[in-house]
Write a protein that holds these residues in place. Structure first.
Motif, short mmCIF file in Angstrom:
data_model
loop_
_atom_site.label_atom_id
_atom_site.label_comp_id
_atom_site.label_asym_id
_atom_site.label_seq_id
_atom_site.Cartn_x
_atom_site.Cartn_y
_atom_site.Cartn_z
N ALA A 110 0.83 -1.21 0.00
CA ALA A 110 0.00 0.00 0.00
C ALA A 110 0.86 1.26 0.00
N GLY B 47 2.25 1.91 -3.34
CA GLY B 47 1.28 2.54 -4.22
C GLY B 47 1.18 4.03 -3.97
N VAL C 16 3.37 -2.01 -10.57
CA VAL C 16 2.24 -2.80 -11.06
C VAL C 16 2.74 -4.13 -11.64
N GLY D 251 1.69 -7.43 -10.14
CA GLY D 251 0.68 -7.94 -11.05
C GLY D 251 1.07 -9.20 -11.78
N ALA E 6 -1.94 -7.45 -4.36
CA ALA E 6 -2.58 -6.65 -5.40
C ALA E 6 -3.68 -5.76 -4.80
N ILE E 7 -4.45 -6.31 -3.87
CA ILE E 7 -5.50 -5.52 -3.21
C ILE E 7 -4.88 -4.36 -2.43
N LEU F 240 -2.00 -2.90 -2.94
CA LEU F 240 -1.46 -1.91 -3.88
C LEU F 240 -2.57 -1.02 -4.42
N ILE F 241 -3.70 -1.62 -4.78
CA ILE F 241 -4.84 -0.84 -5.29
C ILE F 241 -5.34 0.14 -4.23
N LEU F 242 -5.39 -0.30 -2.98
CA LEU F 242 -5.83 0.59 -1.90
C LEU F 242 -4.85 1.75 -1.72
N LEU G 259 -2.96 3.06 -4.09
CA LEU G 259 -3.18 3.96 -5.22
C LEU G 259 -4.48 4.74 -5.07
N ALA G 260 -5.48 4.09 -4.47
CA ALA G 260 -6.78 4.74 -4.29
C ALA G 260 -6.77 5.79 -3.19
#
Length: 231
Positions: free
Chosen positions: A149, A152, A171, A175, A190-191, A193-195, A197-198
């Protein structure tokens, strides 16, 4: 007027540690738990790793404590040096930039969300007889979800074009395993990392009032965890 001498190296190191207190307290605890694992007998090591895991079994028995404690252990003490380097490169820089509380909110939420989501997917696979039931006791500890996280979030700290090169590398790193027989841990990464970035809205430059926010951040720099933004 006497010339201003550069600060001694010890003072610079101390200032760096004070600027990211959360990162270094976390790293200190991981160092202690790694020493415990390194000096434990095989039986005690097995007990500690499983008791502090946030696997399905422990989440059902001790949901809150397993989510918290699992973030302070690594399975292989020999990896501590690598994690120390990554903490300094990623966590410390993100904490200095965002401030301790925003950094902690992001990595804490990512650790909890990625753990619960990945373990839920593992449970579904077990109930669907695609994985053995013994996987509910698998060792699931470590700091990698929070690190993913923070990695990201660090994307937004870099200026273009380095930002896009860094993003592509991150990524790709998290990924590619998803395309080649991903484990539940890979999905958790992956989850997380997305959080990260979000969580762009938590960064100082987010929104139309980014300049005002940056000025406000600069005003908080007198306290640890709120360093002045680089110019």
């Amino acid at each position: 007027m006497r010339p201003v001498l550069p600060s001694p190296p010890v003072d610079r190191v101390a200032a760096w540690v004070r600027s990211a207190p959360g990162t270094h307290i976390w790293l200190l605890i991981i160092g202690v738990t790694s020493l415990v694992i390194a000096g434990a007998s095989e039986g005690l090591e097995h007990f500690l790793l499983h008791r502090t895991s946030s696997n399905i079994h422990e989440l059902n028995r001790h949901p809150l404590s397993s989510l918290l404690i699992s973030g302070f252990w690594i399975e292989n003490p020999a990896s501590f040096v690598l994690y120390a380097v990554l903490f300094e490169l990623v966590h410390a820089n993100v904490e200095r930039w965002l401030g301790t509380w925003r950094w902690l909110l992001t990595v804490g939420a990512a650790h909890i969300t990625a753990t619960l989501a990945s373990q839920e997917l593992l449970l579904l696979a077990i109930e669907g007889h695609r994985l053995p039931r013994s996987m509910s006791h698998v060792v699931d500890i470590g700091v990698s979800y929070g690190l993913a996280a923070a990695a990201g979030l660090l994307t937004y700290r870099l200026p273009p074009p380095w930002r896009y090169l860094y993003l592509a590398a991150v990524v790709g790193f998290f990924g590619i395993p998803l395309l080649s027989g991903a484990t539940f841990t890979d999905i958790g990464h992956a989850i997380a990392l997305i959080l990260g970035l979000a969580a762009w809205a938590l960064t100082p430059g987010a929104g139309a009032d980014g300049a005002a926010g940056g000025a406000g951040d600069a005003g908080r720099n007198a306290t640890p965890g709120h360093p002045p933004p680089d110019r």
